[in-house]
Design a protein around this motif. Structure first.
Motif, short mmCIF file in Angstrom:
data_model
loop_
_atom_site.label_atom_id
_atom_site.label_comp_id
_atom_site.label_asym_id
_atom_site.label_seq_id
_atom_site.Cartn_x
_atom_site.Cartn_y
_atom_site.Cartn_z
N LYS A 68 0.83 -1.21 0.00
CA LYS A 68 0.00 0.00 0.00
C LYS A 68 0.86 1.26 0.00
CE LYS A 68 -3.07 2.51 3.16
NZ LYS A 68 -3.80 2.43 4.46
N ARG B 59 2.77 1.86 -3.22
CA ARG B 59 1.93 2.46 -4.27
C ARG B 59 1.72 3.95 -4.02
NH1 ARG B 59 -1.10 -2.28 -3.34
NH2 ARG B 59 -2.58 -1.06 -2.10
N ASP C 139 5.68 6.35 -10.00
CA ASP C 139 4.45 5.64 -10.36
C ASP C 139 3.36 6.66 -10.66
OD1 ASP C 139 2.08 4.21 -10.51
OD2 ASP C 139 2.53 2.94 -8.78
N GLU C 140 2.85 6.65 -11.87
CA GLU C 140 1.86 7.64 -12.28
C GLU C 140 0.59 7.60 -11.45
OE1 GLU C 140 1.09 7.43 -16.44
OE2 GLU C 140 3.19 7.77 -17.01
N ASN C 141 0.34 6.49 -10.78
CA ASN C 141 -0.87 6.37 -9.96
C ASN C 141 -0.66 6.79 -8.51
OD1 ASN C 141 -2.54 5.21 -12.05
ND2 ASN C 141 -1.32 3.33 -11.81
N SER C 142 0.58 7.11 -8.13
CA SER C 142 0.85 7.46 -6.73
C SER C 142 0.51 8.92 -6.46
CB SER C 142 2.32 7.21 -6.40
OG SER C 142 3.14 8.26 -6.90
N ASP C 143 0.21 9.21 -5.20
CA ASP C 143 -0.09 10.59 -4.82
C ASP C 143 1.11 11.50 -4.99
OD1 ASP C 143 -2.65 9.86 -4.25
OD2 ASP C 143 -2.50 10.05 -2.07
N TYR D 25 3.56 11.24 -7.23
CA TYR D 25 3.69 11.55 -8.65
C TYR D 25 2.68 12.62 -9.05
CZ TYR D 25 3.83 10.99 -13.73
OH TYR D 25 3.94 11.23 -15.08
N LYS D 26 1.44 12.49 -8.57
CA LYS D 26 0.40 13.46 -8.93
C LYS D 26 0.74 14.85 -8.41
CE LYS D 26 -3.16 9.89 -9.04
NZ LYS D 26 -4.34 9.30 -8.33
#
Length: 322
Positions: free
Chosen positions: A62, A65, A71-75, A77-78
Motif C-alpha cells: 500500500k 503504491r 508511479d503515475e498512480n501514486s499521490d 507523482y500526482k
C-alpha cells in the motif's frame, strides 16, 4: 547560505550499514518473510501468525503504491506533476508530508522534502554515472524550498516544477506504521528490516535483539546494540551508494544549495531512537551537519543517541551504547 539535504529513494540491498548479528536459531514460534518494496529488499520477522505477516506485506504494498514518485498512480507523482494545482491525497500521504515538513522546519532546511529536482539529476546505479552539469544543478536548486509546500485539509499544493522526494523519511515512516499494525494485532516481538532501516520490537524469545553497526567500506563492525523493548537503528553514510570519477567519491546524500554530494567530516551516522521516521530524518541531518553540530543537536533531543564514524576513523558515541 544554509545547507539542506536530499537523498534518492533507491537503496542498494547489497551494501548495508546495519545488520542483525547472527545468534542461535530462531525459535519455531517466529516466522519470517522477505520481499522487494520501496526499491529495496526488506525482511520482517514476527512472533505471530502468517495472517499477521500477510497484513504487514499488504501494508508495505500500500505505501509503496502511495509514495513512489515514479508511479503515475501514486499521490507523490500526482503532486509532482500537478503544475501548480492542489492535489487531494490519502490521509497517510498527508501524514508523511506533514512529518517531512516538520523535520524541514526543525532543521531550518538541512532536511528538505522538496529536494526532488536535485535527486532526479543523479543516477548512482548507472555503469556510466556522471556529474550533472552546472546549469542543471543551478536550476534544480532554485526549486528547492520546503516553505513552498502548502497543506490544506486533505490537499497539497506545490508550485509548478517543485518536486517532492520523501526518500529520506519514507522507510522509517513505514517501519513505524508496521509496528503500530503489529501491536494492534497483539504481536509483542518482531524485527523489521527495511533495506537497512531496522526497528526492533520486544525481544527474541527472551533474549535481546542484537543489531550490528558496520564500519564504512568494511565487513567489520563498530559494535552492536541490544534491545528488549522498542528501538530503531538507522544509518546514513557516504559509502551506501556512490560512484567515483578520477578517484573522487560522489555519494548520494546531496547538499541542495549546490545539488552536489554534501561535504562533511563524517563517514556515517547511526541514530538510535524509538521512532524510525525520526531516526531516518536525523541520521541524514546529522551527516550533513558534521560531528560538532550534529552531536549538539542530538544531545538536545530526549530519547535519541548517535554513533559517529568520522573521516579520520574515530568512532564517537553520544552515550555508552555499544
Amino acid at each position: 547560505m544554509r545547507k539542506r539535504w536530499c537523498s534518492v529513494l533507491l537503496i542498494s540491498a547489497l551494501i548495508l550499514s546495519l545488520a542483525v548479528l547472527p545468534s542461535c536459531t530462531m525459535p519455531q514460534s517466529s516466522i519470517s518473510r522477505s520481499g522487494f518494496y520501496f526499491d529495496t529488499y526488506i525482511s520482517v520477522t514476527v512472533f505471530g501468525d502468517e495472517e499477521t505477516l500477510d497484513g504487514v506485506f499488504e501494508l508495505c504494498a500500500k505505501y509503496d503504491r502511495l509514495l513512489d514518485r515514479y508511479d503515475e498512480n501514486s499521490d507523490i507523482y500526482k503532486i509532482n506533476n500537478s503544475h501548480g494545482t492542489e492535489v487531494e491525497v490519502a490521509p497517510e500521504v498527508l501524514e508523511i508530508i506533514n512529518l517531512a515538513i516538520y523535520y524541514s522546519q526543525m532543521s531550518e532546511g538541512v532536511f528538505d522534502l522538496t529536494c526532488g529536482s536535485a535527486t532526479v539529476l543523479w543516477d548512482f546505479n548507472s555503469e556510466n554515472a556522471k556529474i550533472p552539469d552546472e546549469q542543471a544543478r543551478n536550476n534544480a536548486v532554485k526549486l528547492i524550498d520546503y516553505t513552498s509546500v502548502k497543506v490544506s485539509e486533505n490537499k497539497v499544493f506545490v508550485p509548478d516544477g517543485v518536486q517532492l522526494d520523501l526518500g529520506g523519511i519514507a522507510k522509517g515512516f513505514v517501519a513505524d506504521k508496521i509496528v503500530e499494525f503489529l501491536v494492534e494485532n497483539g504481536v509483542e516481538d518482531a524485527l523489521i528490516d527495511l533495506g537497512g532501516n531496522i526497528l526492533a520490537l520486544g525481544d527474541k524469545n527472551g533474549s535481546p535483539w542484537r543489531i550490528g553497526i558496520k564500519y564504512p567500506d568494511s565487513s567489520d563492525y563498530v559494535g552492536a546494540v541490544e534491545s528488549s523493548a522498542r528501538m530503531s537503528v538507522v544509518t546514513s553514510g557516504d559509502y551506501e551508494r556512490y560512484f567515483e570519477i578520477d578517484s573522487v567519491r560522489y555519494h548520494h546524500i546531496l547538499d541542495t544549495d549546490t545539488a552536489m554530494p554534501a561535504v562533511t567530516d563524517v563517514r556515517s551516522v547511526t541514530i538510535l531512537s524509538q521512532s524510525s521516521a525520526q531516526g531516518d530524518a536525523l541520521s541524514t541531518i546529522c551527516f550533513i551537519l558534521g560531528y560538532e553540530a550534529a552531536s549538539e543537536l542530538v544531545s538536545g533531543i530526549d530519547g535519541v543517541e548517535a554513533v559517529f564514524v568520522l573521516d579520520d576513523g574515530r568512532v564517537i558515541q553520544t552515550a555508552d551504547i555499544l
